[in-house]
Write a protein that holds these residues in place. Structure first.
Motif, PDB file in Angstrom:
ATOM      1  N   UNK A 361       0.826  -1.215   0.000  1.00 56.20           N
ATOM      2  CA  UNK A 361       0.000   0.000   0.000  1.00 56.20           C
ATOM      3  C   UNK A 361       0.857   1.261   0.000  1.00 56.20           C
ATOM      4  N   UNK A 362       2.048   1.178   0.565  1.00 55.28           N
ATOM      5  CA  UNK A 362       2.923   2.355   0.607  1.00 55.28           C
ATOM      6  C   UNK A 362       3.430   2.743  -0.772  1.00 55.28           C
ATOM      7  N   UNK A 363       3.487   1.761  -1.666  1.00 58.60           N
ATOM      8  CA  UNK A 363       4.009   2.019  -3.007  1.00 58.60           C
ATOM      9  C   UNK A 363       5.515   2.126  -3.068  1.00 58.60           C
ATOM     10  N   UNK A 364       6.178   1.988  -1.907  1.00 59.33           N
ATOM     11  CA  UNK A 364       7.628   2.106  -1.855  1.00 59.33           C
ATOM     12  C   UNK A 364       8.291   0.731  -1.942  1.00 59.33           C
ATOM     13  N   UNK A 365       9.499   0.720  -2.490  1.00 60.42           N
ATOM     14  CA  UNK A 365      10.269  -0.517  -2.544  1.00 60.42           C
ATOM     15  C   UNK A 365      11.435  -0.433  -1.563  1.00 60.42           C
ATOM     16  N   UNK A 366      11.826  -1.565  -0.976  1.00 62.18           N
ATOM     17  CA  UNK A 366      12.955  -1.547  -0.042  1.00 62.18           C
ATOM     18  C   UNK A 366      14.235  -1.116  -0.746  1.00 62.18           C
ATOM     19  N   UNK A 367      15.153  -0.575   0.025  1.00 56.04           N
ATOM     20  CA  UNK A 367      16.476  -0.305  -0.521  1.00 56.04           C
ATOM     21  C   UNK A 367      17.102  -1.646  -0.904  1.00 56.04           C
ATOM     22  N   UNK A 368      17.476  -1.862  -2.164  1.00 55.21           N
ATOM     23  CA  UNK A 368      17.957  -3.178  -2.602  1.00 55.21           C
ATOM     24  C   UNK A 368      19.200  -3.645  -1.851  1.00 55.21           C
ATOM     25  N   UNK A 369      20.062  -2.708  -1.489  1.00 57.13           N
ATOM     26  CA  UNK A 369      21.272  -3.064  -0.742  1.00 57.13           C
ATOM     27  C   UNK A 369      20.904  -3.600   0.639  1.00 57.13           C
ATOM     28  N   UNK A 370      20.043  -2.860   1.357  1.00 59.80           N
ATOM     29  CA  UNK A 370      19.639  -3.281   2.695  1.00 59.80           C
ATOM     30  C   UNK A 370      18.783  -4.547   2.660  1.00 59.80           C
ATOM     31  N   UNK A 371      18.045  -4.723   1.568  1.00 59.99           N
ATOM     32  CA  UNK A 371      17.234  -5.924   1.428  1.00 59.99           C
ATOM     33  C   UNK A 371      18.114  -7.174   1.345  1.00 59.99           C
ATOM     34  N   UNK A 372      19.195  -7.088   0.602  1.00 59.45           N
ATOM     35  CA  UNK A 372      20.118  -8.231   0.513  1.00 59.45           C
ATOM     36  C   UNK A 372      20.775  -8.499   1.864  1.00 59.45           C
ATOM     37  N   UNK A 373      21.130  -7.431   2.573  1.00 56.98           N
ATOM     38  CA  UNK A 373      21.702  -7.597   3.915  1.00 56.98           C
ATOM     39  C   UNK A 373      20.700  -8.290   4.827  1.00 56.98           C
ATOM     40  N   UNK A 374      19.457  -7.845   4.746  1.00 55.60           N
ATOM     41  CA  UNK A 374      18.405  -8.438   5.580  1.00 55.60           C
ATOM     42  C   UNK A 374      18.247  -9.923   5.295  1.00 55.60           C
TER      43      UNK A 374
END
Length: 495
Positions: A361-374
């Motif tokens: 619903x936010x329409x935002x995507x995660x930061x790809x760098x931080x997503x891989x870290x996560x």
């Protein structure tokens, strides 16, 4: 008169013989059926139960074990058509159990287990009020059975499991369980569960493997002793190759305890024979495990789950993870496709599903760098995650939520690699900045600090952190984090 008395006696004996005496006979064939069902070789178990019904029509245990055979597919697969077809079996089986002798400890116990099974099933089909009453009835029956048969150890396993879970209910909701008469205590509950596991009674040996399932989930998710959970698993040397239920359990525990390599290995090495039930939950767990390792085929299993699963739990979360997969691959069209599906598929029963919808619903995507870290960190690949995250600094991110996530992720990696002082430093920074924000980072950071202080036996600071976690409002995963914090408070206070 002697002739009349003799005739009545003969007729009485004849009536008793013709009517038959119902019994709870957990004989060797029933044991074999139970073992097969608990390994998810369900058709094999049901065939044995049908043989027992024909040979020993007065034995009630086959009807009791029929409930296990229905429980696992309904609970894992959530097929509405199957539920509609099977739900009438509940009343039939309860009536059958009621035909047995009331002076047997199995009389109330079997009815309580059936009610407990259907409570869990009804939760999956959004019948929460009915599920609550099923749990209450099961709990009261077990309490009564414990009073009548204090040496019947199966009471302690299920009763203890309920008491442990009830012990995590936040104070604000205690009035509900008090009204329903269901009081909980983590300490008392786990004492009951451990008493069963340590028992050498015949019934304890019979249900031993089922008890491992309860123990592992309670120890990891409620008591929060992951080291104890994995020590227990290693000591028991569970047959995850031939016992599909154990394989799923260990894989799920691995997924939730940052041990993806273990979970992947277990699922890869399991026996995939056709005799095992088709459980779609396997694709969900396996796909998520592989995604944490950034495997290029993780989407295969997640898509199988989406296409074949007929229930509502986990769907939004799975779609979110699929959208992440394609987003990291640079395929924005596919990423958008699966994100859009989040709005129309699945339910909102789990915190993860709620968070998936909120992100969409936010329409935002995660930061790809931080997503891989996560993902790497979630899988337990801490060295890779640490090496990656240290290539950047907090000042490299302009968005406040990304700065916050950076601090939290680094804190978690330090935490999991035994660098507690560095972890506390990053967690503290996360709490100070994010306590009033909608992200879950500050609440989870506070919880994790509580774990560290509890491990150090600094009860005052641990209690402060757990209470701080529960006071934060409006963030993602609120229910599950509050439950963990509540469990921490109970452990620290010794209640």
């Amino acid at each position: 008169m002697r002739i009349v008395v003799s005739l009545l006696l003969v007729l009485s004996i004849g009536l008793n013989v013709s009517a038959g005496q119902k019994v709870y006979d957990f004989n060797s064939r029933c044991e074999q059926a139970y073992d097969a069902i608990m390994q998810l070789r369900i058709n094999e178990g049901k065939a044995l139960l049908e043989e027992e019904k024909k040979d020993n029509p007065d034995n009630l245990i086959p009807y009791f074990l029929d409930d296990y055979a229905d429980f696992f597919p309904l609970f894992f697969n959530e097929d509405p058509a199957e539920y509609a077809n099977k739900r009438g079996s509940r009343s039939f089986r309860l009536d059958k159990m009621d035909e047995g002798p009331e002076d047997s400890p199995y009389y109330l116990y079997t009815q309580a287990v059936i009610k407990f099974h259907w409570a869990l099933i009804k939760v999956k089909f959004n019948e929460k009020w009915d599920a609550t009453w099923e749990v209450r009835k099961a709990y009261m029956m077990l309490k009564d059975n414990q009073r009548k048969f204090p040496n019947f150890v199966p009471n302690r396993l299920l009763l203890g499991s309920m008491q442990t879970v009830f012990g995590t209910i936040p104070d604000g909701y205690k009035w509900i369980t008090n009204i329903l008469g269901m009081k909980g205590s983590i300490k008392e509950g786990m004492n009951n569960v451990n008493a069963f596991i340590d028992s050498n009674a015949p019934e304890a040996r019979l249900l031993r493997e089922e008890s491992y399932y309860y123990y592992c989930y309670l120890t990891l998710f409620v008591v929060n002793k992951p080291e104890d959970t994995w020590t227990f698993l290693q000591r028991k040397q569970l047959d995850t190759k031939n016992n599909y239920l154990f394989a799923l359990m260990v894989a799920n525990l691995a997924l939730n305890n940052q041990k993806a390599a273990t979970g992947i290995k277990v699922l890869q090495e399991r026996n995939e024979g056709s005799e095992y039930a088709d459980i779609q939950y396997y694709n969900y767990v396996y796909g998520l495990l592989k995604l944490t390792r950034l495997d290029t085929d993780a989407h295969v299993y997640l898509e199988r789950f989406i296409n074949n699963f007929k229930g509502k739990f986990y769907l939004k979360e799975c779609l979110q993870r699929l959208s992440w997969f394609y987003y990291m691959e640079g395929n924005q069209t596919a990423a958008n496709k699966y994100r859009q599906m989040i709005f129309n598929k699945g339910g909102l029963e789990t915190d993860a599903d709620k968070q998936a919808l909120k992100e969409a619903e936010s329409g935002k995507w995660p930061n790809p760098f931080l997503l891989k870290v996560r993902l790497l960190s979630d899988g337990g690949y801490f060295n890779e995650a640490l090496k990656l995250i240290l290539t950047k600094k907090s000042t490299d991110f302009t968005d406040i939520s990304e700065k916050l996530e950076y601090a939290y992720r680094l804190g978690r990696i330090y935490d999991e690699t035994g660098q507690d002082d560095k972890a506390i430093q990053m967690y503290d920074a996360t709490v100070k900045v994010g306590a009033n924000r909608p992200e879950y980072y500050a609440a989870r950071a506070s919880l994790q600090m509580g774990y560290i202080y509890e491990k150090r036996n600094d009860k005052a600071k641990a209690m402060q952190c757990y209470q701080q976690c529960m006071t934060m409002k409006g963030h993602d995963y609120k229910n599950s984090l509050d439950a963990r914090a509540k469990a921490g408070i109970q452990r620290v206070s010794g209640s």
